[in-house]
Design a protein around this motif. Structure first.
Motif, PDB file in Angstrom:
ATOM      1  N   GLY A   1       2.147   1.869  -3.368  1.00 50.95           N
ATOM      2  CA  GLY A   1       1.175   2.034  -4.442  1.00 50.95           C
ATOM      3  C   GLY A   1       1.112   0.824  -5.345  1.00 50.95           C
TER       4      GLY A   1
ATOM      5  N   ARG B   1       2.045   7.364 -12.540  1.00 54.23           N
ATOM      6  CA  ARG B   1       2.341   8.446 -11.589  1.00 54.23           C
ATOM      7  C   ARG B   1       3.839   8.715 -11.515  1.00 54.23           C
TER       8      ARG B   1
ATOM      9  N   THR C   1       0.289   3.505 -10.625  1.00 55.44           N
ATOM     10  CA  THR C   1       1.540   3.899  -9.973  1.00 55.44           C
ATOM     11  C   THR C   1       2.658   4.087 -10.993  1.00 55.44           C
TER      12      THR C   1
ATOM     13  N   LYS D   1       0.837  -1.202   0.000  1.00 51.56           N
ATOM     14  CA  LYS D   1       0.000   0.000   0.000  1.00 51.56           C
ATOM     15  C   LYS D   1       0.872   1.252   0.000  1.00 51.56           C
TER      16      LYS D   1
END
Length: 702
Positions: free
Chosen positions: A669, A684, A681, A666
């Motif tokens: 990501g 990102r 992710t 978590k």
């Protein structure tokens, strides 16, 4: 072409099949910083899925970072990236070496070397600034690293740095090294060079690394680090013995300098380390007396000096002169540190007899073994080669799997008699692949598969096998429980991550460590007292991420993660606080670009996530939780009469570690079920191309 600051601006590409050598700009890899980041991106983009370590299609990348050669302390590290032959999937792995090679590469004008293809004859790569050529290596093929270094050094000049393989690398032993400076080794990739018929890389540079800021700004940062922040080896910040300048001391500290401790064989007579107090910048090099720390008090009288890497004030490489080594056919001079000395002692698992005086057997086994292993270029898999020998011998398996004639030819009597002469026979067999026993050089996974080592091997807490992928614990559950365990699960070999253990082992009281951790992750609950662990919480997951991200940052910049980051300080006046923004301060001065701790950590997170994506690609599965991130049973089953989270044990709890993995995924990501990077992710982090490739391979989580 605009002037480049920090980065040299060029990458060498050497095709051994065609002999063509080209240059390309570093700029396209800038988002990955350098070093490790360049290596992962090249391997992900250019090595096809399904490739094995010794295939011609594999590539190997020698890369350094923007701070290397800049004058930043502890910055002469070379990150070597390729597929890792001792891993069962031949998944990507890194090996690292210090010494002078990294700085010379930068001075020659290069940030990395990409080696591809395969030569049809033994060659070595000669780099002399912009003069780069492939030369015949027939005269050194078959020779050890010492002779190779001497011969190629004579050709290039004493300023050159030679990174070479020995006979183990030539023979494609999985556990083999690449070494420069006769003792600075990168374990695990020697056989990749051997498979490509590349004996060595020699590099000499006379250019400068351009610095954007003013020289006095860089000098100010150096002085600040040296006076206010730096400790001893592994950033231990208290002395090992009580001393008047320090509020604390800890017997496990590598800050070993004290009155009466000497470099006993120093040229011109013994040199006393003395009191090397915090703030005394002229004594920093005396703080760590690694010879006696690694080898015991017998080593003091043989110590010539402490050596180390270019740009590093911490001298952690013991250089000894031991005349008795000549009786074993070896040079009296030997240099090494840490596992280079510890591993031969594990091979001598029956013990060590005294050689010249009471209690010196351990030292003699270490220096004899280190000298042999370094010349042949044999790697130890963080000590497991000795563990595997012990298990095969003591279990009786060797009597079953070795041909009778071979078994009888092995001088087991020397091992039983605790005679270090056993090491002469042992390392030769490994390096030359002599007989069945030489498969010890394949690595733990392959050995266990070949010889049917069972659960008594994998699940023995004394052996310390961390993963069924074939690597050992390395600052794992014994280092802050779940946090060290998470770190050890994330790579494809032993983690080589010292960010966390340097804090835990700093020598500072747990109360101060908790204050520091609270400032990093938002709560003191990220760290527990030694052997007094609590159940998993989100702050431990945050601390694990922080530790790995800093590790990847340093291997990309390239800084020594045995010293960096400056998490703590030896000074009470600073409340023992270090400076976690120091990397960004150096980067800003060196490159002229505005870096912050946060921006560098984000870049390092990108590098680590790319490692994860590359591992998914190498293993052809997204199920990292089940197929990659597992631990052997001893981690959970040791101390059978004690429950996990009981004071005095580092035993882990199975359900709790599954919670730990979920919390860590978590934080990263990643997909919380599988542990694989998600498309979101990857996007990102600016790696949409990586997401596209994984999607093409059907390796993105749903």
């Amino acid at each position: 072409m605009s002037k480049s600051y920090g980065w040299a601006g060029n990458i060498l590409r050497v095709n051994l099949t065609t002999g063509i050598i080209t240059k390309e700009p570093t700029f396209k890899y800038k988002d990955f910083i350098g070093g490790m980041g360049i290596g992962y991106k090249v391997i992900f983009d250019e090595v096809p899925a399904g490739t094995k370590a010794f295939d011609e299609a594999n590539k190997i990348v020698f890369a350094v970072g923007p701070l290397t050669g800049s004058g930043a302390p502890s910055s002469s590290r070379t990150n070597i990236t390729s597929l890792f032959p001792s891993n069962p999937y031949n998944a990507v792995g890194d090996s690292h070496m210090g010494g002078n090679f990294a700085a010379q590469l930068k001075y020659a004008g290069y940030d990395a070397i990409i080696i591809e293809g395969k030569s049809n004859r033994p060659v070595w790569l000669k780099i002399d600034n912009d003069k780069v050529s492939l030369e015949s290596a027939t005269n050194v093929w078959g020779k050890g690293i010492k002779d190779t270094t001497a011969q190629l050094g004579a050709i290039m000049g004493k300023e050159a740095s030679i990174a070479a393989i020995g006979q183990a690398g030539e023979n494609m032993v999985n556990l083999s090294v690449i070494m420069n400076g006769l003792s600075h080794s990168a374990g695990g990739h020697g056989g990749v060079l051997g498979s490509k018929m590349l004996k060595a890389i020699g590099v000499k540079g006379t250019n400068a690394v351009n610095i954007a800021g003013k020289g006095r700004e860089l000098l100010k940062l150096n002085n600040y680090m040296m006076k206010d922040l730096i400790g001893a080896n592994n950033q231990h910040v208290v002395p090992s013995t009580p001393q008047p300048w320090s509020e604390f001391h800890h017997k496990g500290s590598r800050w070993t300098a004290r009155e009466g401790l000497t470099w006993g064989a120093a040229e011109g007579g013994p040199i006393e380390t003395g009191i090397a107090a915090a703030g005394d910048v002229n004594k920093v090099g005396y703080r760590t007396m690694k010879a006696t720390f690694d080898l015991g008090p017998s080593a003091e009288k043989y110590t010539v000096r402490m050596g180390g890497c270019q740009s590093c004030p911490i001298r952690c490489m013991s250089q000894l002169k031991v005349p008795k080594l000549q009786d074993y056919g070896l040079s009296p001079y030997v240099a090494n540190t840490c596992m280079g000395y510890f591993s031969p002692q594990r091979v001598m698992f029956k013990g060590n007899k005294d050689i010249e005086e009471k209690g010196d057997g351990k030292m003699f086994a270490a220096v004899i073994g280190a000298s042999l292993a370094d010349d042949y270029g044999v790697w130890c898999n963080y000590g497991l080669i000795g563990t595997d020998l012990k298990h095969g011998y003591e279990s009786g398996i060797f009597k079953k799997v070795l041909p009778e004639d071979e078994y009888k030819s092995i001088p087991w009597n020397l091992l039983e008699e605790k005679d270090p002469a056993f090491l002469i026979d042992f390392y030769r067999r490994i390096a030359y692949k002599e007989g069945e026993l030489s498969h010890l050089g394949d690595g733990a996974y392959w050995v266990a598969k070949r010889w049917d080592f069972g659960d008594d091997y994998w699940n023995n807490p004394k052996y310390g096998l961390w993963s069924r992928l074939g690597f050992p614990k390395h600052h794992s559950n014994e280092t802050n429980g779940q946090v060290g365990s998470l770190i050890s699960c994330m790579f494809n070999r032993d983690a080589q991550s010292h960010t966390l253990v340097n804090l835990v082992g700093s020598g500072l009281p747990i109360e101060i460590q908790k204050e520091v951790v609270a400032e990093i992750v938002g709560s003191p609950d990220g760290i527990d007292p030694p052997l007094n662990y609590s159940p998993m919480n989100e702050y431990k997951a945050k601390l694990a991420k922080w530790a790995i991200v800093k590790n990847c940052l340093h291997d990309s910049l390239t800084l020594c993660n045995w010293m960096w980051p400056m998490t703590v300080s030896p000074h009470k006046s600073r409340n023992y606080r270090g400076d976690l923004a120091l990397e960004s301060k150096f980067m800003t001065v060196v490159t002229g670009e505005n870096y912050t701790e946060e921006s560098l950590d984000l870049a390092a997170e990108r590098v680590f996530t790319l490692h994860r994506a590359l591992t998914v690609k190498n293993m052809n599965t997204i199920n990292m939780r089940e197929e990659h991130d597992g631990m052997t049973d001893w981690v959970f089953d040791k101390d059978p009469d004690i429950k996990a989270f009981t004071p005095g044990t580092d035993k882990m709890d199975r359900e709790d570690m599954q919670v730990a993995l979920t919390m860590f995924y978590k934080e990263m990501g990643w997909d919380e079920k599988t542990g694989a990077p998600t498309k979101e992710t990857l996007n990102r982090l600016g790696m949409a191309d990586v997401a596209v490739e994984l999607e093409r391979l059907n390796l993105l989580p749903a």
